[in-house]
Design a protein around this motif. Structure first.
Motif, PDB file in Angstrom:
ATOM      1  N   UNK A   1     -49.298  56.087  -6.343  1.00 34.85           N
ATOM      2  CA  UNK A   1     -48.519  56.700  -5.275  1.00 34.85           C
ATOM      3  C   UNK A   1     -47.899  55.671  -4.349  1.00 34.85           C
ATOM      4  N   UNK A   2     -48.665  54.577  -4.047  1.00 38.23           N
ATOM      5  CA  UNK A   2     -48.129  53.568  -3.137  1.00 38.23           C
ATOM      6  C   UNK A   2     -46.967  52.819  -3.777  1.00 38.23           C
ATOM      7  N   UNK A   3     -46.990  52.681  -5.122  1.00 40.70           N
ATOM      8  CA  UNK A   3     -45.864  52.046  -5.795  1.00 40.70           C
ATOM      9  C   UNK A   3     -44.601  52.891  -5.678  1.00 40.70           C
ATOM     10  N   UNK A   4     -44.762  54.212  -5.792  1.00 42.01           N
ATOM     11  CA  UNK A   4     -43.622  55.103  -5.663  1.00 42.01           C
ATOM     12  C   UNK A   4     -43.024  55.017  -4.266  1.00 42.01           C
ATOM     13  N   UNK A   5     -43.891  54.870  -3.257  1.00 41.12           N
ATOM     14  CA  UNK A   5     -43.394  54.783  -1.883  1.00 41.12           C
ATOM     15  C   UNK A   5     -42.626  53.484  -1.658  1.00 41.12           C
ATOM     16  N   UNK A   6     -43.034  52.425  -2.391  1.00 43.15           N
ATOM     17  CA  UNK A   6     -42.340  51.149  -2.245  1.00 43.15           C
ATOM     18  C   UNK A   6     -41.028  51.096  -3.017  1.00 43.15           C
ATOM     19  N   UNK A   7     -40.860  51.966  -3.967  1.00 43.20           N
ATOM     20  CA  UNK A   7     -39.647  51.985  -4.780  1.00 43.20           C
ATOM     21  C   UNK A   7     -38.464  52.434  -3.924  1.00 43.20           C
ATOM     22  N   UNK A   8     -37.436  51.579  -3.720  1.00 43.56           N
ATOM     23  CA  UNK A   8     -36.327  51.931  -2.842  1.00 43.56           C
ATOM     24  C   UNK A   8     -35.309  52.858  -3.480  1.00 43.56           C
ATOM     25  N   UNK A   9     -35.411  53.094  -4.781  1.00 46.58           N
ATOM     26  CA  UNK A   9     -34.442  53.949  -5.452  1.00 46.58           C
ATOM     27  C   UNK A   9     -34.648  55.403  -5.018  1.00 46.58           C
ATOM     28  N   UNK A  10     -33.595  56.083  -4.519  1.00 49.85           N
ATOM     29  CA  UNK A  10     -33.738  57.506  -4.166  1.00 49.85           C
ATOM     30  C   UNK A  10     -34.196  58.306  -5.389  1.00 49.85           C
ATOM     31  N   UNK A  11     -35.059  59.284  -5.174  1.00 42.53           N
ATOM     32  CA  UNK A  11     -35.614  60.047  -6.296  1.00 42.53           C
ATOM     33  C   UNK A  11     -35.704  61.523  -5.946  1.00 42.53           C
ATOM     34  N   UNK A  12     -35.656  62.349  -6.979  1.00 42.50           N
ATOM     35  CA  UNK A  12     -35.785  63.795  -6.807  1.00 42.50           C
ATOM     36  C   UNK A  12     -37.248  64.215  -6.803  1.00 42.50           C
ATOM     37  N   UNK A  13     -37.600  65.233  -6.037  1.00 44.69           N
ATOM     38  CA  UNK A  13     -38.938  65.812  -6.165  1.00 44.69           C
ATOM     39  C   UNK A  13     -39.026  66.579  -7.485  1.00 44.69           C
ATOM     40  N   UNK A  14     -40.233  66.838  -7.970  1.00 51.57           N
ATOM     41  CA  UNK A  14     -40.366  67.581  -9.235  1.00 51.57           C
ATOM     42  C   UNK A  14     -39.968  69.039  -9.055  1.00 51.57           C
ATOM     43  N   UNK A  15     -39.525  69.643 -10.139  1.00 52.36           N
ATOM     44  CA  UNK A  15     -39.272  71.093 -10.126  1.00 52.36           C
ATOM     45  C   UNK A  15     -40.615  71.816 -10.041  1.00 52.36           C
ATOM     46  N   UNK A  16     -40.634  72.978  -9.430  1.00 56.46           N
ATOM     47  CA  UNK A  16     -41.904  73.665  -9.196  1.00 56.46           C
ATOM     48  C   UNK A  16     -42.094  74.909 -10.056  1.00 56.46           C
TER      49      UNK A  16
ATOM     50  N   UNK B   1     -25.775  49.591  -4.756  1.00 60.67           N
ATOM     51  CA  UNK B   1     -25.159  50.122  -5.967  1.00 60.67           C
ATOM     52  C   UNK B   1     -26.070  50.063  -7.185  1.00 60.67           C
ATOM     53  N   UNK B   2     -26.870  48.968  -7.295  1.00 63.75           N
ATOM     54  CA  UNK B   2     -27.739  48.857  -8.458  1.00 63.75           C
ATOM     55  C   UNK B   2     -28.824  49.936  -8.454  1.00 63.75           C
ATOM     56  N   UNK B   3     -29.296  50.296  -7.250  1.00 64.38           N
ATOM     57  CA  UNK B   3     -30.310  51.340  -7.164  1.00 64.38           C
ATOM     58  C   UNK B   3     -29.729  52.694  -7.561  1.00 64.38           C
ATOM     59  N   UNK B   4     -28.488  52.950  -7.175  1.00 64.55           N
ATOM     60  CA  UNK B   4     -27.851  54.222  -7.498  1.00 64.55           C
ATOM     61  C   UNK B   4     -27.705  54.400  -9.005  1.00 64.55           C
ATOM     62  N   UNK B   5     -27.525  53.281  -9.713  1.00 68.83           N
ATOM     63  CA  UNK B   5     -27.388  53.367 -11.160  1.00 68.83           C
ATOM     64  C   UNK B   5     -28.630  53.996 -11.805  1.00 68.83           C
ATOM     65  N   UNK B   6     -29.779  53.838 -11.154  1.00 66.61           N
ATOM     66  CA  UNK B   6     -31.041  54.231 -11.790  1.00 66.61           C
ATOM     67  C   UNK B   6     -31.615  55.553 -11.276  1.00 66.61           C
ATOM     68  N   UNK B   7     -30.869  56.249 -10.441  1.00 66.74           N
ATOM     69  CA  UNK B   7     -31.320  57.584 -10.037  1.00 66.74           C
ATOM     70  C   UNK B   7     -31.277  58.489 -11.261  1.00 66.74           C
ATOM     71  N   UNK B   8     -32.392  59.129 -11.532  1.00 63.37           N
ATOM     72  CA  UNK B   8     -32.510  59.938 -12.741  1.00 63.37           C
ATOM     73  C   UNK B   8     -32.814  61.387 -12.402  1.00 63.37           C
ATOM     74  N   UNK B   9     -32.087  62.300 -13.028  1.00 64.23           N
ATOM     75  CA  UNK B   9     -32.396  63.724 -12.904  1.00 64.23           C
ATOM     76  C   UNK B   9     -33.623  63.997 -13.766  1.00 64.23           C
TER      77      UNK B   9
END
Length: 507
Positions: A2-17, A97-105
């Motif tokens: 979890x702490x690694x995810x918090x350190x990841x600067x790439x914007x991310x989606x929450x999971x579908x529920x 810009x490099x972080x935006x490249x890696x945003x994944x749906x």
């Protein structure tokens, strides 16, 4: 981890529920392979494109989908131009810009579809139209959440100049050409109305083509997908797996939704199709879409068609060329069920935009008793979440929450989208559509077994049943004492005026 995810600067989606995993496929079909119920308008492209979000098999492990599609450099540049070179959003795109490249749906690309557990053994289908500055990916969290509850959602990529940029494949050579964003003022004028009418003609034509594609997909007829990439496809063609699994045959079975300009597109699409027989001879009426009376689409659009309008932008509906259609009620009012299948959700920004709110209410309200065959029919469902902005109903709200909070005061972006999803699902349930139950976690109700249920409270008109979820009436002037008269720039109709808003905030 979890702490690694918090350190990841790439914007991310929450999971579908929802209870289902979600698959997704990018589709581009030559229009020559489809039967459109109306002639092609000026500016029409040789293909129609959309992304399908669908429930997939639970053991799916295929990779996700990049939020910014290829060619990514061109898309990022187009978004920066659209948002304004000096705006906070544009700067956020430029800085990372490099972080935006890696945003994944969080979907599974071209995964195998799940067998439907519904009584008719078919998945319900919804078509969702994007707004200005949007795309087939820009509402992925909303439509993906719906898919995780058992809906196949079709998200068109409109080629009318409303996206920052669109790419069109040549059906013969495969080479791509681009459709650039068409910038029009937001204040009413003859030029603006004519420009929006031209865009709507293309959008409605595309929606007609998509209906044809859905019929062919369900029939198992071969369709050429120009976006098929062999390294991500199974041995079984991705499109052929939808055969006999889509609920698109029965009249009223397909539901329609859209955001902003997409919501306006759906109003015009539904009305134009439903009222095609009663078109007046008056030369002042210039129909944007006239389907053939013998088309499958005409049989599909009925008073039982479910319609969801998110932050309806009403300026395109006020064109003098379509004034006759504007006076017609939504088709749902031609049945005793009335507005029970009609859902409008505003952001608080659009609620406070008095002129647009009044026109929204005018659009969805039931006809006056003197002209209504069913005077006791219910009106529509209309709500808004407190502290929400126009972008809260798109992916931008959850990916760039710090920006929408700073500029617009939007709060709880993930919860706002959940409220939207809950309301859409319950409206469909009440219309007899089989979708998965809403979890008790999403309903914010304590329950030891953790299982889901129907969600009647989300459509309650009583105050305080759901926190910061406000039900609105349709009586004329009912909200005038709470409103602030705002214009498009204040309410942030679209991203192209964002720069003006930011500059005002920084002064």
């Amino acid at each position: 981890m979890g702490w690694l995810n918090r350190l990841n600067p790439t914007p991310a989606f929450p999971p579908y529920t929802g209870p289902y995993k979600v698959g997704s496929a990018h589709v581009e079909i030559p229009t020559a392979d489809l039967e459109c119920p109306s002639p092609a308008p000026d500016g029409a492209q040789p293909t129609v494109a959309f992304r399908i979000f669908y429930p997939c098999q639970q053991d799916s492990k295929e990779p996700g989908v990049r939020w910014i599609p290829d060619p990514q450099r061109e898309y990022i540049g187009a978004y920066a131009r659209f948002l304004g070179a000096n705006s906070v959003f544009a700067n956020s795109f430029a800085i990372f810009p490099q972080l935006l490249y890696y945003i994944t749906i969080p979907v599974h690309r071209d995964a195998h579809i799940l067998e439907p557990p519904t009584q008719n053994k078919r998945w319900p289908v919804m078509v969702f139209s994007h707004g200005l500055g949007g795309s087939m990916n820009a509402y992925s969290h909303l439509v993906g959440s719906l898919a995780s509850h058992g809906i196949v959602v079709i998200a068109p990529d409109h080629r009318d100049g409303s996206s920052p940029i669109s790419f069109v494949s040549d059906p013969k050579t495969g080479k791509s050409t681009s459709v650039e964003y068409r910038r029009l003022p937001h204040k009413p004028s003859t030029e603006v109305y004519e420009g929006r009418d031209e865009q709507l003609r293309i959008r409605l034509w595309e929606l007609g083509l998509i209906h044809s594609a859905l019929i062919k997909l369900d029939s198992g007829l071969p369709l050429k997908n120009l976006r098929r990439t062999s390294k991500h496809n199974h041995s079984t063609d991705t499109l052929s797996q939808f055969t006999n699994l889509l609920s698109v045959r029965d009249p009223g079975s397909i539901s329609y939704a859209g955001h902003s300009f997409g919501a306006a597109s759906m109003v015009q699409f539904i009305k134009s199709t439903f009222y095609h027989k009663s078109t007046p001879q008056d030369s002042s009426y210039k129909p944007l879409f006239t389907p053939s009376p013998s088309s499958d689409l005409v049989r599909q659009i009925t008073p039982s068609t479910s319609v969801t309008l998110l932050d309806l932008w009403t300026l395109p509906l006020q064109s003098p060329g379509t004034a006759w259609l504007r006076e017609k009620p939504m088709p749902s009012y031609h049945s005793p069920e009335g507005g029970s299948r009609l859902l409008a959700i505003l952001s608080e920004a659009f609620y406070k935009w008095s002129a647009n709110l009044n026109e929204t209410i005018r659009t969805v309200a039931k006809p006056k008793t003197t002209s209504n065959t069913f005077p006791n029919q219910p009106g529509p469902h209309i709500f808004y979440p407190v502290a929400s902005a126009h972008l809260s109903q798109s992916d931008f709200g959850v990916l760039f929450a710090w920006v929408t909070t700073k500029i617009f005061g939007a709060k709880e972006p993930e919860r706002v989208l959940k409220l939207n999803v809950r309301a859409i699902l319950q409206t469909l349930r009440n219309s007899g559509v089989e979708v998965a139950e809403t979890s008790f976690m999403d309903r914010e109700v304590e329950r030891e077994d953790g299982k889901g249920a129907r969600d009647e409270e989300i459509l309650s008109r009583e105050k305080g049943v759901v926190r910061d979820w406000i039900s609105l009436g349709t009586e004329a002037g009912a909200h005038g004492h709470e409103q602030v008269s705002k214009g498009p720039a204040d309410a942030v109709v679209e991203g192209e005026v964002l720069g003006e808003v930011v500059q005002e905030e920084e002064r």
